[in-house]
Design a protein around this motif. Structure first.
Motif, PDB file in Angstrom:
ATOM      1  N   ILE A 173       0.331   1.428 -10.439  1.00 48.71           N
ATOM      2  CA  ILE A 173       0.050   1.337  -8.998  1.00 48.71           C
ATOM      3  C   ILE A 173       0.162  -0.129  -8.570  1.00 48.71           C
TER       4      ILE A 173
ATOM      5  N   LEU B 190       0.956   6.528  -7.053  1.00 44.53           N
ATOM      6  CA  LEU B 190      -0.185   7.359  -7.458  1.00 44.53           C
ATOM      7  C   LEU B 190       0.256   8.776  -7.827  1.00 44.53           C
ATOM      8  N   GLY B 191       1.357   9.203  -7.234  1.00 48.16           N
ATOM      9  CA  GLY B 191       1.890  10.542  -7.518  1.00 48.16           C
ATOM     10  C   GLY B 191       2.296  10.721  -8.969  1.00 48.16           C
TER      11      GLY B 191
ATOM     12  N   ALA C 261       2.169   1.677  -3.451  1.00 47.42           N
ATOM     13  CA  ALA C 261       1.081   2.071  -4.360  1.00 47.42           C
ATOM     14  C   ALA C 261       0.757   3.548  -4.187  1.00 47.42           C
ATOM     15  N   THR C 262       0.757   3.996  -2.942  1.00 44.56           N
ATOM     16  CA  THR C 262       0.433   5.402  -2.659  1.00 44.56           C
ATOM     17  C   THR C 262       1.486   6.317  -3.299  1.00 44.56           C
ATOM     18  N   ARG C 263       2.746   5.902  -3.202  1.00 40.72           N
ATOM     19  CA  ARG C 263       3.806   6.693  -3.849  1.00 40.72           C
ATOM     20  C   ARG C 263       3.601   6.695  -5.370  1.00 40.72           C
TER      21      ARG C 263
ATOM     22  N   ALA D 255       2.948  -1.853  -6.110  1.00 43.25           N
ATOM     23  CA  ALA D 255       2.476  -2.564  -4.917  1.00 43.25           C
ATOM     24  C   ALA D 255       2.982  -3.997  -4.901  1.00 43.25           C
TER      25      ALA D 255
ATOM     26  N   LEU E  31      -6.048  -4.240  -7.134  1.00 39.58           N
ATOM     27  CA  LEU E  31      -5.047  -3.668  -8.040  1.00 39.58           C
ATOM     28  C   LEU E  31      -4.791  -4.541  -9.268  1.00 39.58           C
TER      29      LEU E  31
ATOM     30  N   ILE F 167       0.837  -1.210   0.000  1.00 44.40           N
ATOM     31  CA  ILE F 167       0.000   0.000   0.000  1.00 44.40           C
ATOM     32  C   ILE F 167       0.872   1.260   0.000  1.00 44.40           C
ATOM     33  N   ALA F 168       1.961   1.225   0.770  1.00 43.37           N
ATOM     34  CA  ALA F 168       2.841   2.405   0.807  1.00 43.37           C
ATOM     35  C   ALA F 168       3.428   2.664  -0.575  1.00 43.37           C
TER      36      ALA F 168
ATOM     37  N   ALA G 152       0.458   9.319 -11.569  1.00 39.97           N
ATOM     38  CA  ALA G 152      -0.670   8.675 -12.263  1.00 39.97           C
ATOM     39  C   ALA G 152      -0.835   9.182 -13.696  1.00 39.97           C
TER      40      ALA G 152
END
Ligand SMILES: Cc1ncc(COP(=O)(O)O)c(C=O)c1O
Length: 364
Positions: free
Chosen positions: A260, A61-62, A57-59, A264, A233, A54-55, A64
């Motif tokens: 993403i 997303l920046g 994936a969150t990065r 992940a 995902l 998740i961490a 995208a």
């Protein structure tokens, strides 16, 4: 002329996949608070997603706005290193479901036959029918794949043989020795597809890499949807000879796996403690459910996966009653087992909630 007259006949007769009911749908239909509903219907990870995944994936997303790496370079490198194979032997898909469909694109033509157990993961049949091929379904024996019966079902027209182990929906597995013997006995014109969606729940999953090394036509399929908790995902992968992996890579969409999901998956592979925790919790949950089924005199199928089949009698009614109580499980009528439900192993508290609702639902 009607629109349907123009359509490929395989599409018109194609059965529709019935997924586990989403929490939001059940909340809307029954006027329930979604926060109070538990979903034990799609063999997802009740612990959630890998935190490392998740961490990452969150990065990701920046960025995208950028197309993903269509070749999944980093993920393939990492998977190949883990498997002691070359990156060219790995193909990544939008879930392992996509890889099942890509196998249809590569190998199936109308009139071909595909051998599979019944009941087994329903997508094998859907893919077979979509390409106008014939599904040769071999009944399980004691809820387990009967490999000698599968071997007997192979004919000169057989193109693919699907074997999931552990199997969905039964949760049963075949041993490495019997699988290797079975595949070594298959004729040259058959491709063996070993679906390992739940392999990480086994202590010692069968290793089919010797078959790849021998030059046999085999592919192993795995997924990040189950123990890694990344179902949303959509990342799965196959490993095979470079030739077979290359054929699947040739027919996939250029950007079939989003960035993403790739990020992940790469990170989740390192989440050793999360995976170990999920496996231990699942083991305890299976024992908890078995003890409860035994004390209620309910028949169940001993499972090595993260779900279990239990015989409740009127499956459709009990399914509906459970749903009213905010517990979503999977009715087994589509698998030809109307008296059974398949329940995903939850957390201890979720299992208790399911069992309580089952007790209420069973009272008439
Ligand atoms: C046996 C089996 N194979 C493959 C899949 C597909 O998983 P995914 O497409 O999420 O990787 C599932 C999902 O339930 C499954 O049970």
């Amino acid at each position: 002329m009607t629109l349907s007259a123009l359509v490929n006949p395989s599409v018109l007769s194609q059965p529709v996949y019935e997924p586990g009911k989403p929490i939001e749908d059940v909340a809307r239909e029954l006027g329930l608070d979604p926060a109070g509903i538990i979903k034990l219907a799609s063999n997802e990870n009740p612990l959630g997603a890998s935190p490392l995944g998740i961490a990452a994936a969150t990065r990701a997303l920046g960025q995208a706005e950028l197309y993903p790496d269509g070749g999944c370079f980093v993920l393939r490198q990492k998977l190949a290193a883990r498997l002691a194979l070359a990156p060219e032997q790995v193909v990544v898909g939008n879930g392992s479901n996509e890889l099942l469909e890509l196998l249809g694109h590569v190998f199936l033509r109308p009139g071909d036959e595909v051998v599979m157990g019944a009941p087994a993961f329903i997508v094998y049949k859907l893919v077979t029918l979509l390409f106008g091929a014939r599904a040769i379904e071999v009944p399980l024996v004691d809820h387990r794949h009967d490999l000698s019966a599968l071997a007997k079902a192979v004919t000169p027209r057989t193109k693919l043989v699907f074997l999931p182990s552990p199997n969905n929906p039964t949760g049963t597995a075949n041993s490495e020795a019997e699988i290797l013997t079975f595949v070594r006995g298959l004729p040259e014109h058959v491709v063996f597809v070993f679906d390992e969606a739940y392999a990480e729940y086994l202590e010692n999953p069968p290793d089919i890499r010797p078959l790849i090394a021998e030059g046999r036509k085999v592919i192993g399929l795995r997924t990040f949807s189950k123990i890694y908790g990344l179902a949303s995902l959509r990342v799965g992968y196959g490993y095979a000879s470079a030739e077979l992996a290359g054929l699947l890579n040739r027919v996939r969409q250029p950007f079939n796996v989003n960035a993403i999901g790739q990020a992940a998956a790469v990170a989740a592979l390192d989440d050793v403690s999360f995976v170990a925790g999920a496996r231990a919790m699942n083991e305890a949950g299976l024992r908890q459910l078995e003890t409860a089924f035994r004390s209620r005199d309910l028949e169940w199928v001993p499972s090595v996966a993260n779900f279990v089949l239990v015989k409740v009698g009127e499956g459709a009614r009990v399914f509906a009653e459970l749903q009213k109580r905010g517990v979503i499980v999977r009715p087994m009528k589509p698998y030809g087992m109307p008296e059974w439900l398949r329940v995903t192993v939850g957390t201890e508290a979720q299992n208790i909630r399911f069992l309580g609702a089952l007790d209420e639902a069973s009272v008439r």
